[in-house]
Write a protein that holds these residues in place. Structure first.
Motif, PDB file in Angstrom:
ATOM      1  N   MET A   1       0.838  -1.206   0.000  1.00 14.26           N
ATOM      2  CA  MET A   1       0.000   0.000   0.000  1.00 14.26           C
ATOM      3  C   MET A   1       0.868   1.250   0.000  1.00 14.26           C
ATOM      4  N   PRO A   2       0.534   2.212  -0.871  1.00 13.30           N
ATOM      5  CA  PRO A   2       1.387   3.406  -0.912  1.00 13.30           C
ATOM      6  C   PRO A   2       1.259   4.243   0.365  1.00 13.30           C
ATOM      7  N   VAL A   3       2.376   4.858   0.732  1.00 11.55           N
ATOM      8  CA  VAL A   3       2.399   5.702   1.935  1.00 11.55           C
ATOM      9  C   VAL A   3       2.019   7.126   1.549  1.00 11.55           C
ATOM     10  N   CYS A   4       1.290   7.775   2.405  1.00  5.52           N
ATOM     11  CA  CYS A   4       0.876   9.145   2.116  1.00  5.52           C
ATOM     12  C   CYS A   4       1.964  10.130   2.535  1.00  5.52           C
ATOM     13  N   CYS A   5       2.134  11.177   1.768  1.00  9.96           N
ATOM     14  CA  CYS A   5       3.139  12.208   2.065  1.00  9.96           C
ATOM     15  C   CYS A   5       2.805  12.883   3.395  1.00  9.96           C
ATOM     16  N   SER A   6       3.793  12.972   4.280  1.00  8.46           N
ATOM     17  CA  SER A   6       3.515  13.503   5.615  1.00  8.46           C
ATOM     18  C   SER A   6       3.435  15.028   5.631  1.00  8.46           C
ATOM     19  N   ALA A   7       3.839  15.674   4.550  1.00  7.67           N
ATOM     20  CA  ALA A   7       3.801  17.139   4.540  1.00  7.67           C
ATOM     21  C   ALA A   7       2.483  17.679   3.979  1.00  7.67           C
ATOM     22  N   CYS A   8       2.009  17.118   2.838  1.00  2.08           N
ATOM     23  CA  CYS A   8       0.759  17.631   2.266  1.00  2.08           C
ATOM     24  C   CYS A   8      -0.431  16.751   2.642  1.00  2.08           C
ATOM     25  N   GLU A   9      -0.146  15.521   3.062  1.00  3.58           N
ATOM     26  CA  GLU A   9      -1.186  14.550   3.419  1.00  3.58           C
ATOM     27  C   GLU A   9      -2.188  14.341   2.288  1.00  3.58           C
ATOM     28  N   VAL A  10      -1.753  14.548   1.055  1.00  2.00           N
ATOM     29  CA  VAL A  10      -2.608  14.338  -0.108  1.00  2.00           C
ATOM     30  C   VAL A  10      -1.990  13.315  -1.054  1.00  2.00           C
ATOM     31  N   LYS A  11      -0.781  13.633  -1.511  1.00  2.00           N
ATOM     32  CA  LYS A  11      -0.157  12.773  -2.522  1.00  2.00           C
ATOM     33  C   LYS A  11       0.541  11.567  -1.895  1.00  2.00           C
ATOM     34  N   ASN A  12       0.862  10.612  -2.759  1.00  2.00           N
ATOM     35  CA  ASN A  12       1.638   9.461  -2.306  1.00  2.00           C
ATOM     36  C   ASN A  12       3.102   9.843  -2.161  1.00  2.00           C
ATOM     37  N   ALA A  13       3.703   9.338  -1.106  1.00  2.00           N
ATOM     38  CA  ALA A  13       5.125   9.620  -0.900  1.00  2.00           C
ATOM     39  C   ALA A  13       5.961   8.810  -1.882  1.00  2.00           C
ATOM     40  N   VAL A  14       7.048   9.403  -2.366  1.00  2.00           N
ATOM     41  CA  VAL A  14       7.937   8.666  -3.261  1.00  2.00           C
ATOM     42  C   VAL A  14       9.302   8.422  -2.620  1.00  2.00           C
ATOM     43  N   LEU A  15       9.563   9.066  -1.510  1.00  2.00           N
ATOM     44  CA  LEU A  15      10.873   8.873  -0.884  1.00  2.00           C
ATOM     45  C   LEU A  15      10.787   9.060   0.618  1.00  2.00           C
ATOM     46  N   ARG A  16      11.769   8.493   1.320  1.00  2.00           N
ATOM     47  CA  ARG A  16      11.884   8.718   2.757  1.00  2.00           C
ATOM     48  C   ARG A  16      13.077   9.632   2.976  1.00  2.00           C
ATOM     49  N   ARG A  17      12.864  10.742   3.634  1.00  2.00           N
ATOM     50  CA  ARG A  17      13.964  11.699   3.830  1.00  2.00           C
ATOM     51  C   ARG A  17      15.066  11.106   4.709  1.00  2.00           C
ATOM     52  N   PRO A  18      16.286  11.035   4.203  1.00  2.00           N
ATOM     53  CA  PRO A  18      17.377  10.513   5.025  1.00  2.00           C
ATOM     54  C   PRO A  18      17.583  11.342   6.292  1.00  2.00           C
ATOM     55  N   LYS A  19      17.273  12.626   6.222  1.00  2.00           N
ATOM     56  CA  LYS A  19      17.557  13.523   7.330  1.00  2.00           C
ATOM     57  C   LYS A  19      16.559  13.357   8.480  1.00  2.00           C
ATOM     58  N   THR A  20      15.282  13.200   8.174  1.00  2.00           N
ATOM     59  CA  THR A  20      14.280  13.172   9.231  1.00  2.00           C
ATOM     60  C   THR A  20      13.503  11.869   9.301  1.00  2.00           C
ATOM     61  N   GLY A  21      13.590  11.053   8.258  1.00  2.00           N
ATOM     62  CA  GLY A  21      12.841   9.806   8.236  1.00  2.00           C
ATOM     63  C   GLY A  21      11.409   9.962   7.754  1.00  2.00           C
ATOM     64  N   HIS A  22      10.976  11.174   7.434  1.00  2.00           N
ATOM     65  CA  HIS A  22       9.611  11.381   6.955  1.00  2.00           C
ATOM     66  C   HIS A  22       9.455  10.904   5.515  1.00  2.00           C
ATOM     67  N   SER A  23       8.223  10.463   5.190  1.00  2.00           N
ATOM     68  CA  SER A  23       7.930  10.071   3.813  1.00  2.00           C
ATOM     69  C   SER A  23       7.296  11.256   3.091  1.00  2.00           C
ATOM     70  N   LEU A  24       7.866  11.619   1.953  1.00  2.00           N
ATOM     71  CA  LEU A  24       7.384  12.803   1.249  1.00  2.00           C
ATOM     72  C   LEU A  24       7.111  12.509  -0.223  1.00  2.00           C
ATOM     73  N   CYS A  25       6.208  13.324  -0.811  1.00  2.00           N
ATOM     74  CA  CYS A  25       6.025  13.272  -2.255  1.00  2.00           C
ATOM     75  C   CYS A  25       7.125  14.126  -2.879  1.00  2.00           C
ATOM     76  N   LYS A  26       7.233  14.008  -4.180  1.00  2.00           N
ATOM     77  CA  LYS A  26       8.310  14.699  -4.882  1.00  2.00           C
ATOM     78  C   LYS A  26       8.254  16.214  -4.653  1.00  2.00           C
TER      79      LYS A  26
END
Ligand SMILES: [Zn+2]
Ligand SMILES: [Zn+2]
Ligand SMILES: [Zn+2]
Ligand SMILES: [Zn+2]
Ligand SMILES: [Zn+2]
Lengths: 341, 527
Positions: A1-26
């Motif tokens: 199941m795709p993970v939701c972007c933790s910043a916009c909470e709308v789009k699917n995340a495409v990466l996990r930030r190495p710095k904070t561990g958050h999943s974000l969309c492009k």
């Protein structure tokens, strides 16, 4: 199941930030990366409206991303800066030829003026010629010293107010560790400064100081930025190699270790009674130097006199002779001639 | 891009130059007669007798040079059972014995913290280690205190407070006082009662209301009864709620320090001696840099550590390498006990502590001067000067490690950058926004009822609780607490003290406008 972007909470995340561990969309990652650099620039007051800023461009990932982000932020936040790409041609066959091509392509893409200064132009020696003289073991001493100055000399030619370089958080953390390991208290203190070089020298700053190397690669990858990815063919020395490997291991245990080390470096306080080397300027070229002659001038003198070991070790006692252009004794010459290849 | 800077080259050449093996025919470099028994550094060969003299002299010299321990002062020796602290105890014994030419003149006691519960020891193993430790302690002839780590659940909140040091800071005065005291001792000739009186006096003079909860302890050796299984379980639960070995190790160190400090305070010891060797301190410096504790290197690794105020921690073994200590212990039969630690069975990459130790060992093999260089580098570092007015109020100190907070500095800092990154990666932005208020805060302000009945207040408060708790910590301790699943399992003294700090901070906020001088120190940092 795709993970939701933790910043916009709308789009699917495409990466996990190495710095904070958050999943974000492009898009959110781009925005976060760029705005964090903006925060660094603003909070440290790196530039002033109307300044001409030279971006040290090597064609590698750090400087390519730096050029891209600087151009973008200058427009987005209306810094009012005049940006120039500044590149050094060391004259290393097969290395610089390709990377300079990248820089030239970048220039067209970003529509920024480009100035290339060559070692031959500045010193009368290409890196290849230097390697022939000094051997592979010591050449990085030369390439580092000469490049530092080349950028400054190029910047001076173009009447640049400030230089910014692509040093990232990993580079700085690594330097903190290295300076600590070898007990260089003066550099240990300086290496976390975001801007260096006052009095006379052109100030240098590091807008990517808090950007993780891995995020720089992610940014370049998703932005499809064109960069040249070969490490300098003349490998760095063992001590830095140790620090680098150690940092990678630390990062794998606790990803924030990189920024944690920079925090440590920023908060180190040196006892008041510890003597610091006094910084002066080189009597020959005017570059900052703790000796009468700067390292580059000593190295050059060694090359020109056919004594390549001059400047690699510590030869403080010979400084006055070099300054006065006096010849060296037989014994001194013999000691400086032989180089291990 | 080649990142090599101009200076790399020269150092490598300086660092090289290896060690020579010990040759049997070699003579002692000191007396030139005895045959060399060991080689401590390249070129320094010693015979047995000269090595002993050198080793013993070094200990006295370290104490003599710093002149920090007063004659007659009660000094608590922290004994882990490992080679360095065992050697330290032996040096004190040696120094107090009649045979010693320059007799040490302080009154030592020993403390050992039994950490078996979290280091994977079974009840039987713990009992066996404890018995072994106790027989070793009895032989020492000093009063001793064996404290199980479980005792952390019974600590009072005051252990986390800075206590203003007593007036005994003049060495000369102390010496005179000691001589007088000795004379009076001879006349009344009852040492025990005098110490007991002293003991009671120190207890009376501290204004700690929670002190009553603590069992009254005799000045003689104390051995806590075996910890209750409830506490053992709580301790195990606490440590399993910490997700990384790195944070577990840090937490253990904090609890251990608090227990030792409390033991020192309740028994009237004003100095604590730790047995860290030069090798250990070099590793610790590198570890602490990696843990974001750069600001505190001088406090964490220096000869004297005054963060607690009344009880000063000193590290008299800091000039010895681990190798010297091992040689000494081996040659002169100094006993040490192997007690497994948190990371004994862990792999090299299991924690930052293990990794750094492994790294330093490897780099030391290639560049033999690394440990001494790192040690000397840390010597040159000082305690970060307090930028704000030095108020005695405790809010400017980290709740857990008691160091001055390193988190309320400029916007252009790594610390600020981490907050910015958090902000841009999350939709809700807790740390940076000042407008944020939980519903319960509003409830407290006005009507006395929570305005937001749809939200679960307690959960909001708990979320708030963590960030309020974090605000009381230094950068490094925040990292430790961030690796904890829940704060609820922390020992009560930590939670109580945190609550008290936060109440003070809130009070401060309310009266802020009426305070005349800018007293930034007592306010928790918001950014
Ligand atoms: Zn998004
Ligand atoms: Zn190079
Ligand atoms: Zn010069
Ligand atoms: Zn001897
Ligand atoms: Zn702390």
């Amino acid at each position: 199941m795709p993970v939701c972007c933790s910043a916009c909470e709308v789009k699917n995340a495409v990466l996990r930030r190495p710095k904070t561990g958050h999943s974000l969309c492009k898009e959110c990652f781009f925005w976060a990366f760029e705005e964090e650099v903006h925060q660094t620039i603003i909070s440290a007051g790196l530039f002033r409206r109307g300044e001409t800023v030279g971006i040290g461009a090597s064609g590698g990932k750090d400087s390519t991303v730096l050029a891209h982000v600087m151009k973008l932020l200058n427009k987005r936040h209306d810094y009012g800066l005049n940006l120039i790409l500044l590149s050094v041609d060391e004259g290393i066959t097969g290395y610089r030829d390709d990377s300079l091509e990248t820089v030239k392509r970048n220039q067209q893409q970003y529509e920024l003026p480009l100035k290339i200064v060559s070692y031959e132009e500045l010193y009368g020696w290409t890196m290849d010629d230097i390697v022939k003289q000094v051997g592979l073991k010591n050449n990085c001493t030369f390439c580092g010293v000469f490049r530092r100055q080349a950028l400054d000399r190029g910047a001076m030619m173009l009447h640049v107010d400030k230089i910014c370089t692509g040093h990232n958080a990993d580079d700085i953390a690594e330097t903190v560790l290295m300076n600590f390991l070898r007990g260089d208290i003066a550099r240990l203190r300086r290496c976390t400064f975001i801007t260096t070089g006052s009095e006379g020298a052109i100030p240098r700053c590091k807008p990517l100081k808090y950007a993780y190397e891995k995020e720089i690669v992610l940014y370049a990858y998703f932005k499809k930025l064109d960069y040249f990815s070969t490490e300098c063919i003349y490998s760095p020395n063992a001590y830095r190699g140790y620090a680098r490997a150690f940092l990678k291991d630390l990062e794998s245990i606790r990803p924030s270790a990189i920024i944690d080390i920079i925090h440590s470096g920023e908060n180190l306080s040196v006892k008041e009674d510890v003597k610091m080397p006094v910084q002066g300027t080189c009597a020959r070229c005017g570059y900052i130097s703790s000796q009468k002659l700067c390292k580059a001038c000593v190295l050059l003198e060694g090359l020109n006199r056919g004594l390549p070991k001059l400047g690699i070790g510590k030869h403080h006692k010979l400084q006055h002779k070099l300054l006065a252009q006096e010849p060296l004794t037989e014994r001194e010459q013999r000691k400086l001639k032989n180089v291990d290849f | 891009m080649c990142q090599v800077e101009e200076e790399d080259g020269q150092y490598c050449q300086e660092m090289e130059g290896g060690q020579h093996g010990v040759s049997l025919a070699q003579k002692c470099m000191k007396c030139k007669e005895g045959s060399a028994a060991l080689l401590i550094r390249a070129g320094d060969a010693f015979c047995r007798d000269c090595f002993k003299e050198y080793f013993v002299h070094k200990f006295r010299a370290m104490l003599g040079k710093n002149r920090l321990i007063f004659p007659g002062e009660k000094v608590l020796l922290a004994l882990s059972g490992g080679p360095s602290s065992s050697a330290m105890v032996q040096q004190v014994q040696e120094g107090l014995s009649r045979a010693a030419p320059k007799k040490l003149r302080f009154a030592p006691g020993i403390v050992h913290v039994d950490e078996g519960a979290v280091c994977g020891q079974t009840q039987e193993e713990r009992a066996r280690t404890a018995a072994q430790m106790e027989s070793l302690l009895k032989v020492s002839g000093f009063p001793y205190h064996i404290i199980p780590l479980e005792a952390a659940f019974k600590l009072p909140g005051s252990v986390l407070q800075f206590h203003t040091p007593g007036s005994r800071n003049n060495y000369k005065e102390a010496v005179d006082g000691f001589i007088q005291h000795q004379q009076s001792l001879h006349s009344t000739a009852n040492e025990v009662t005098l110490t007991q009186v002293e003991e009671r006096l120190t207890q009376l003079s501290t204004e700690d209301p929670e002190r009553q909860d603590v069992d009254f302890t005799l000045p003689e050796s104390t051995k806590n009864p075996p910890p209750s299984s409830v506490h053992t379980q709580r301790l195990i639960d606490l440590f399993s709620a910490v997700t990384t070995l790195t944070a577990r190790e840090e937490l253990l160190q904090k609890l251990r320090t608090h227990l030792i400090l409390h033991t020192a305070r309740t028994h009237g010891y004003s100095k604590v001696m730790m047995g860290d060797s030069c090798t250990r301190l070099a590793i610790k410096s590198m570890t602490n840099i990696s843990l974001g504790r750069g600001a505190f290197l001088a406090t964490d690794t220096g000869f004297s550590d005054e963060r607690h105020g009344d009880v000063v921690v000193v590290r008299p073994m800091r000039d010895y390498s681990l190798k010297e200590i091992s040689y000494y212990n081996h040659m002169f039969g100094v006993q040490s006990i192997f007690i497994p630690g948190l990371d004994t069975k862990a792999s090299a990459k299991a924690s930052i502590h293990r990794l750094t130790e492994d790294f330093m060992t490897k780099i030391q093999a290639d560049f033999p001067s690394t440990v001494s260089t790192v040690y000397r580098t840390s010597e040159k570092l000082g305690v970060t000067p307090r930028k704000m007015n030095a108020s005695a109020y405790v809010m400017d100190r980290c709740l857990l490690c008691m160091c001055s907070l390193d988190t309320h500095f400029a916007e252009a800092s790594a610390f600020h950058a981490t907050l910015v990154s958090e902000q841009f990666s999350k939709k809700t932005k807790p740390e940076l926004s000042t407008a944020e208020k939980s519903c319960c805060m509003k409830a407290r302000d006005g009507a006395g009822q929570c305005e937001n009945p749809t939200k679960d207040c307690s959960s909001v408060q708990r979320g708030d609780g963590k960030s309020a708790f974090l605000r009381l910590l230094c950068y490094g301790c925040r990292l430790t607490v961030n690796d904890m699943k829940s704060l609820d399992m922390l020992p009560p003294y930590v939670l109580l003290q945190a609550e008290q700090h936060n109440r003070r901070a809130e009070m401060k906020k309310e009266i802020q406008d009426f305070l005349l001088c800018e007293d930034e120190t007592s306010d928790a940092p918001t950014t």
